[in-house]
Design a protein around this motif. Structure first.
Motif, PDB file in Angstrom:
ATOM      1  N   GLN A 151      28.602  -8.325 -22.123  1.00  0.00           N
ATOM      2  CA  GLN A 151      27.778  -9.510 -21.906  1.00  0.00           C
ATOM      3  C   GLN A 151      26.705  -9.282 -20.846  1.00  0.00           C
ATOM      4  N   GLU A 152      27.037  -8.408 -19.881  1.00  0.00           N
ATOM      5  CA  GLU A 152      26.097  -8.241 -18.784  1.00  0.00           C
ATOM      6  C   GLU A 152      26.047  -6.798 -18.307  1.00  0.00           C
ATOM      7  N   VAL A 153      24.839  -6.343 -18.003  1.00  0.00           N
ATOM      8  CA  VAL A 153      24.661  -5.047 -17.349  1.00  0.00           C
ATOM      9  C   VAL A 153      24.059  -5.338 -15.969  1.00  0.00           C
ATOM     10  N   ILE A 154      24.765  -4.898 -14.919  1.00  0.00           N
ATOM     11  CA  ILE A 154      24.261  -5.100 -13.557  1.00  0.00           C
ATOM     12  C   ILE A 154      23.581  -3.819 -13.100  1.00  0.00           C
ATOM     13  N   LEU A 155      22.342  -3.904 -12.676  1.00  0.00           N
ATOM     14  CA  LEU A 155      21.653  -2.722 -12.160  1.00  0.00           C
ATOM     15  C   LEU A 155      21.838  -2.690 -10.643  1.00  0.00           C
ATOM     16  N   ALA A 156      22.570  -1.687 -10.169  1.00  0.00           N
ATOM     17  CA  ALA A 156      22.852  -1.598  -8.728  1.00  0.00           C
ATOM     18  C   ALA A 156      22.299  -0.293  -8.175  1.00  0.00           C
ATOM     19  N   LEU A 157      20.973  -0.116  -8.270  1.00  0.00           N
ATOM     20  CA  LEU A 157      20.339   1.121  -7.767  1.00  0.00           C
ATOM     21  C   LEU A 157      19.736   0.873  -6.396  1.00  0.00           C
ATOM     22  N   SER A 158      19.268   1.940  -5.758  1.00  0.00           N
ATOM     23  CA  SER A 158      18.629   1.817  -4.433  1.00  0.00           C
ATOM     24  C   SER A 158      17.458   0.856  -4.512  1.00  0.00           C
ATOM     25  N   THR A 159      17.174   0.198  -3.398  1.00  0.00           N
ATOM     26  CA  THR A 159      16.060  -0.743  -3.392  1.00  0.00           C
ATOM     27  C   THR A 159      14.756  -0.058  -2.999  1.00  0.00           C
ATOM     28  N   THR A 160      14.641   1.214  -3.360  1.00  0.00           N
ATOM     29  CA  THR A 160      13.390   1.944  -3.112  1.00  0.00           C
ATOM     30  C   THR A 160      12.447   1.737  -4.291  1.00  0.00           C
ATOM     31  N   MET A 161      11.241   2.227  -4.136  1.00  0.00           N
ATOM     32  CA  MET A 161      10.276   2.105  -5.223  1.00  0.00           C
ATOM     33  C   MET A 161      10.796   2.843  -6.453  1.00  0.00           C
ATOM     34  N   GLU A 162      11.416   4.029  -6.264  1.00  0.00           N
ATOM     35  CA  GLU A 162      11.940   4.782  -7.393  1.00  0.00           C
ATOM     36  C   GLU A 162      13.094   4.029  -8.064  1.00  0.00           C
ATOM     37  N   GLY A 163      13.928   3.369  -7.237  1.00  0.00           N
ATOM     38  CA  GLY A 163      15.027   2.567  -7.781  1.00  0.00           C
ATOM     39  C   GLY A 163      14.484   1.432  -8.634  1.00  0.00           C
ATOM     40  N   ASP A 164      13.461   0.752  -8.118  1.00  0.00           N
ATOM     41  CA  ASP A 164      12.845  -0.346  -8.871  1.00  0.00           C
ATOM     42  C   ASP A 164      12.269   0.140 -10.194  1.00  0.00           C
ATOM     43  N   THR A 165      11.625   1.303 -10.130  1.00  0.00           N
ATOM     44  CA  THR A 165      11.004   1.848 -11.330  1.00  0.00           C
ATOM     45  C   THR A 165      12.059   2.208 -12.363  1.00  0.00           C
TER      46      THR A 165
ATOM     47  N   LEU B 153       0.830  -1.196   0.000  1.00  0.00           N
ATOM     48  CA  LEU B 153       0.000   0.000   0.000  1.00  0.00           C
ATOM     49  C   LEU B 153       0.872   1.255   0.000  1.00  0.00           C
ATOM     50  N   LEU B 154       1.937   1.229   0.809  1.00  0.00           N
ATOM     51  CA  LEU B 154       2.845   2.377   0.855  1.00  0.00           C
ATOM     52  C   LEU B 154       3.514   2.559  -0.501  1.00  0.00           C
ATOM     53  N   THR B 155       3.929   1.437  -1.103  1.00  0.00           N
ATOM     54  CA  THR B 155       4.574   1.506  -2.419  1.00  0.00           C
ATOM     55  C   THR B 155       3.594   2.048  -3.457  1.00  0.00           C
ATOM     56  N   TYR B 156       2.359   1.552  -3.394  1.00  0.00           N
ATOM     57  CA  TYR B 156       1.341   2.006  -4.342  1.00  0.00           C
ATOM     58  C   TYR B 156       1.137   3.523  -4.227  1.00  0.00           C
ATOM     59  N   ASN B 157       0.987   3.993  -2.990  1.00  0.00           N
ATOM     60  CA  ASN B 157       0.717   5.421  -2.793  1.00  0.00           C
ATOM     61  C   ASN B 157       1.873   6.288  -3.262  1.00  0.00           C
ATOM     62  N   ARG B 158       3.070   5.790  -3.051  1.00  0.00           N
ATOM     63  CA  ARG B 158       4.253   6.527  -3.487  1.00  0.00           C
ATOM     64  C   ARG B 158       4.298   6.581  -5.027  1.00  0.00           C
TER      65      ARG B 158
END
Lengths: 384, 208
Positions: free
Chosen positions: B141-155, A162-167
């Motif tokens: 051969q490979e690209v490693i994605l090493a970004l923050s594990t936040t929602m923005e990082g995932d996006t 839910l927090l992720t969704y809202n963000r």
């Protein structure tokens, strides 16, 4: 599957409470009954403030005033609320203290918490107060908040999603505003946020539907008990999209989103429709029926919380008798006097009404007569 | 606003207090400290700062901080040019270098996508990553994605994945899960849950 066998549950209760400079109390020490505790007095005497102090010990904050420092007694520098609780045979001391211009200190058995959020939920409590009418009269946000709160208690992933969704929603809305400002619409940058909304939105939708499957029968049962089974009530979950067509619906709404500059489709728009005898409670329910509806919702929440915790939460009834007919009051108190409910705190303006009520029910009840920030008199009826 | 006996002092304090994490009081303490130092030391200090700003350049290939057009890592013949590790900023390069576990090359994005902070894909070094992969698709051969594990990082990971998919290079993401030396009972539920889902064959932990 959650199972709602409410009989013979372990029991949590508050044995003693002491207040110093809390709201209109200079100093008060109260010993409680394991069952009913009623506070009677005139408006402004301080009935609700006692309930609020108990609420403080469960949620680290007031239900009446979100500004902590305003709960310090007028012209004093600090307040202290302390409580002795008994949970499954173990005794715990809770302490909440606030000095003006300082951080709130919260301790359990003399040990301070690193984070207040670690405490919330450990001493569960369900509150019924006049402000709850918002559940019916307020916007859809109030109703989503209610179910999200209940589900989050037993499903941590739900809260996270839910927090992720809202963000993601905030980010997508910000992006739609940028598009409007720059008069440029870039689908590729929008799609990545759609993906977050879909992944988490579908999960939330599924969990909410599963929750309702379990919640509705419990709710219906309580409503029937309160109303004497003369009325049929239901709750419909109104969703803008289903799990299977969520992606398509979001895509369909894209043009509308572009013009509106915010996300118009998703679980953040879903609502609960409260129905009584086939009509919306908001428009067609009397005030008493609305109140019964809310009480049944809260009692169902109580049942869920109890199931999750494994023991009975504390119940606070702030001014609930207002607008309820005598018969419903009787039903309600009879219901919560049973073994499957635990300790109950009630505030009311009339001591005589309370006394008569509990005499007829036969449950142990300690009555506190409250006057100008102090306890003028106590009386226990049906002592066990 | 506080007033000081000297305008020079006031100007210096104001400059210092513009730095992140520095308030007026700390700024004053730092300025008074500098006043107590030898003149030469303070001049060396101020020169280091002004030369840093004027002369520093960014690597044309990976956007790391550099003294030359190509940074030391990109120039080094000992680095493995088949692997590129994508990071948010220069601090992450330093952190990964300190592990001693990575011998490939880097690509510094300069941030992550966050419309709320006014950062879109065009504000980041994403085009240049795409061009770099395109140009070297025979070797990479490979690209490693090493970004923050936040929602923005995932996006941002998802955006990069979509942009790089056509080049048929391997795309991986750094593991997320229980930290080394942690007790399971103290791990938060989301992390622990993820660790269970993303478990690795035991054999792998023996060979590395």
């Amino acid at each position: 599957m959650l199972n709602f066998d409410l009989s013979k549950s372990p029991f949590m209760h508050c044995k003693e409470l002491s207040l110093v400079n809390f709201k209109n109390y200079q100093e008060a020490n109260l010993g409680f009954s394991e069952k009913f505790n009623c506070f009677a007095g005139n408006n402004g005497a301080g009935k609700t403030n006692v309930l609020d102090a108990i609420y403080y010990l469960s949620f680290c904050k007031s239900f009446a005033n979100p500004v902590d420092s305003q709960n310090i007694r007028f012209e004093e520098d600090f307040f202290v609320v302390q409580g002795k609780y008994q949970v499954n045979g173990q005794e715990d001391d809770l302490y909440c203290g606030l000095k003006r211009n300082q951080r709130k200190v919260f301790k359990r058995n003399k040990k301070e918490y690193d984070r207040l959020s670690d405490h919330i939920g450990v001493y569960p409590l369900v509150l019924l107060s006049p402000g709850d009418t918002q559940l019916i009269l307020g916007g859809s946000e109030d109703r989503r908040k209610f179910i999200d709160g209940v589900i989050s208690q037993y499903n941590k992933e739900y809260l996270q999603r839910l927090l992720t969704y809202n963000r993601a929603l905030q980010q997508r809305n910000a992006l739609l505003k940028v598009f409007a400002e720059k008069r440029r619409f870039d689908e590729a940058s929008l799609e990545i946020w759609d993906e977050q909304l879909i992944q988490n939105g579908v999960y939330i939708l599924k969990e909410r539907k599963l929750f309702f499957r379990d919640f509705l029968p419990v709710f219906n049962n309580y409503y029937a008990t309160l109303s004497g089974e003369n009325e049929t009530v239901t709750i419909e979950y109104q969703a803008a999209a289903g799990e299977d067509n969520y992606r398509e619906k979001l895509l369909e709404a894209r043009e509308r989103d572009r013009i509106a500059q915010y996300t118009t489709m998703g679980i953040h728009k879903d609502d609960l429709l409260f129905m009584i005898n086939g009509n919306p409670v908001k428009k067609f329910g009397s005030q008493g029926q609305q109140k019964s509806f809310i009480i049944a919702l809260k009692l169902a929440q109580f049942a869920f919380t109890k199931k999750v915790k494994g023991f009975t939460p504390i119940l606070l009834f702030d001014d609930v008798f207002d607008k309820l007919d005598a018969e419903r009051v009787q039903h309600l108190m009879q219901l919560v006097s049973k073994e499957d409910f635990g300790q109950v705190f009630v505030s009311d303006t009339h001591a005589s009404r309370i006394e008569k009520l509990f005499k007829s029910i036969g449950a142990e009840c300690k009555i506190f007569i409250v006057d100008q920030g102090s306890i003028a008199k106590t009386k226990t009826i049906n002592a066990q | 606003m506080e007033t000081f006996s000297s305008r020079l002092l006031q100007a210096a304090v104001e400059e210092f207090s513009r730095l992140p994490g520095i308030g007026k009081k700390t700024a004053l303490r730092l300025v008074l400290h500098l006043l107590r130092q030898e003149k030469e030391d303070v001049i060396r200090f101020s020169e280091a700062i002004s030369r840093l700003r004027q002369e520093v350049i960014y690597c044309t290939q990976c956007h790391n901080i550099s003294d030359q057009a190509l940074c030391e890592i990109c120039r080094s013949p000992r680095r493995d040019n088949t692997v590129i590790c994508v990071v948010e900023d220069i601090r992450d390069v330093i952190a990964i270098e300190n592990t001693g576990q990575f011998h490939g090359l880097y690509h510094v994005l300069g941030g992550i996508i966050s419309p709320m902070d006014g950062i879109g894909p065009n504000d980041l070094a994403i085009d240049s990553l795409q061009q770099r992969v395109e140009k070297n698709k025979e070797t990479i051969q490979e690209v490693i994605l090493a970004l923050s594990t936040t929602m923005e990082g995932d996006t941002t990971n998802f955006y990069l994945f979509k942009k790089l998919k056509p080049y048929h290079v391997g795309i991986s993401v750094i593991a997320r899960g229980i930290a080394i030396g942690d007790d399971l009972e103290y791990a938060d539920e989301v992390t622990l849950g993820r660790s269970i889902i993303n478990r690795t064959p035991y054999q792998n932990s023996l060979t590395k």
